[in-house]
Enzyme design. Sequence first.
Site, PDB file in Angstrom:
ATOM      1  N   TYR A 173       0.805  -1.222   0.000  1.00  0.00           N
ATOM      2  CA  TYR A 173       0.000   0.000   0.000  1.00  0.00           C
ATOM      3  C   TYR A 173       0.841   1.276   0.000  1.00  0.00           C
ATOM      4  O   TYR A 173       0.516   2.228  -0.731  1.00  0.00           O
ATOM      5  CB  TYR A 173      -0.990  -0.012   1.160  1.00  0.00           C
ATOM      6  N   GLU A 220      -8.898  -7.351   4.601  1.00  0.00           N
ATOM      7  CA  GLU A 220      -8.114  -8.402   3.951  1.00  0.00           C
ATOM      8  C   GLU A 220      -7.445  -9.317   4.975  1.00  0.00           C
ATOM      9  O   GLU A 220      -7.403 -10.541   4.796  1.00  0.00           O
ATOM     10  CB  GLU A 220      -7.075  -7.754   3.031  1.00  0.00           C
ATOM     11  N   TYR A 227     -15.424 -17.490  -5.671  1.00  0.00           N
ATOM     12  CA  TYR A 227     -14.462 -17.748  -6.735  1.00  0.00           C
ATOM     13  C   TYR A 227     -13.109 -18.077  -6.118  1.00  0.00           C
ATOM     14  O   TYR A 227     -12.879 -17.866  -4.922  1.00  0.00           O
ATOM     15  CB  TYR A 227     -14.321 -16.524  -7.654  1.00  0.00           C
ATOM     16  N   TYR A 242     -11.765 -17.226 -11.111  1.00  0.00           N
ATOM     17  CA  TYR A 242     -12.814 -18.016 -11.739  1.00  0.00           C
ATOM     18  C   TYR A 242     -13.817 -18.466 -10.681  1.00  0.00           C
ATOM     19  O   TYR A 242     -13.434 -18.980  -9.622  1.00  0.00           O
ATOM     20  CB  TYR A 242     -12.226 -19.238 -12.447  1.00  0.00           C
ATOM     21  N   SER A 243     -15.093 -18.290 -10.987  1.00  0.00           N
ATOM     22  CA  SER A 243     -16.141 -18.733 -10.064  1.00  0.00           C
ATOM     23  C   SER A 243     -16.151 -20.249  -9.954  1.00  0.00           C
ATOM     24  O   SER A 243     -15.829 -20.965 -10.914  1.00  0.00           O
ATOM     25  CB  SER A 243     -17.520 -18.263 -10.555  1.00  0.00           C
TER      26      SER A 243
END
Length: 407
Positions: free
Chosen positions: A98, A140, A191, A208-209
Amino acid sequence: MLSPKSAETVRATLPAVSGAIGEITTRFYERLFAAHPELLRDLFNRGNQANGSQRQALAGSIAAFARHLLEHPDSRPDGLLGRIAHKHASLGVREEQYPIVREHLFAALAEVLGEAVTDDVVRAWNEVYWLMAHALIATEKRLLREAGVRDGAVWRPYRVAGRVEETDEVATFLLWPADGAPAPVSRPGQYVSVQVQLPDGARQIRQYSLSGQLDGGVQISVKRVAAGGRPDAPEGEVSGYLHAHVHGGETLYVSPPFGEVVLSDEGDGPLLFASAGIGCTPMIGMLSHLAATGSRRRIITAHADRSPATHPFRTDLRRLTGKLADATAEVWYEEGGTGRETEGAVASMTVRSGLMDLTQLAVPVGTTAYLCGPVPFMKAVRAQLLDSGVPSAAIHYEVFGPDLGLL
């Protein structure tokens, strides 16, 4: 949340920053990747960088966050922050990255706006940046802790146990952890991130789901992204690699499941799933869960595609609909027939021509809707649902690629 002095400065400068933010983010990424080329090689989606969509997403999220702080000073945009935090957690973004982003972003801001970037402007926008950054970092860390991984160490080797060709463009990959232990528990609609090493050595990542439920494993379905005929629309690097080189026995590196657009097991109200193209993958995952648990909820599954041949999980849609007590399948094809279709013992589905139009359906009162597909499609469907009386809070959506927002 913003201090009064900073709020005044941000309010005065937001129009200028918003007006120049496209140029600011272009300069930001140029500076960032010049100083840290490994971030473009191994973290950022090179395709999205080429077409500019990632830059638009960053610009939109910062402007939206600042605007929310001004218009709703006693709250924060948790929906926006949640989507970003889940994406970051699945990519293995680390707290120490960050300050790097802040350094190059503010250098780009000064470069583009010049003398307008006074010390007061820097202090005010610095406050905006760190309010957003600290909120994301905290979320997070919580997500990673809940997933049972230490900060940033999200990658785990999976063995490709099988592959199923759904259509000419879509393949399903069946993955099991290489260490023999079961995959983490997932929620319908989530995902995973998949990391592959490409021929040039880059370790590119895509999300990807989960398109189904495997006992101890992971199932994803990948559409091969073809080149769009323009320099800013290249062929999908990871999808192309998976389709061309992954057939069974290979090792892929996969993250734990993430994503906040999930199907809740609570409640018994009506559900509506609306998808287009490969956007059906999370919907099929949710439908599989409902069928496996014997749900008796009223369920409408609506899908739009080019034709029956390009429709992934077409047979699965009817099969799962037939297992449910009160479910219907509604399909729109740009190229294809109309009417009711039935094959063998699976349920029938209603097929219409043209673009999806949910005003043709009777949407029950109290419906919760889930959308997935291209952003223009979801904007149109969301408007139709709002006109049908579905409240905004009951409409959830998942975006493949950078989230450019629906509002």
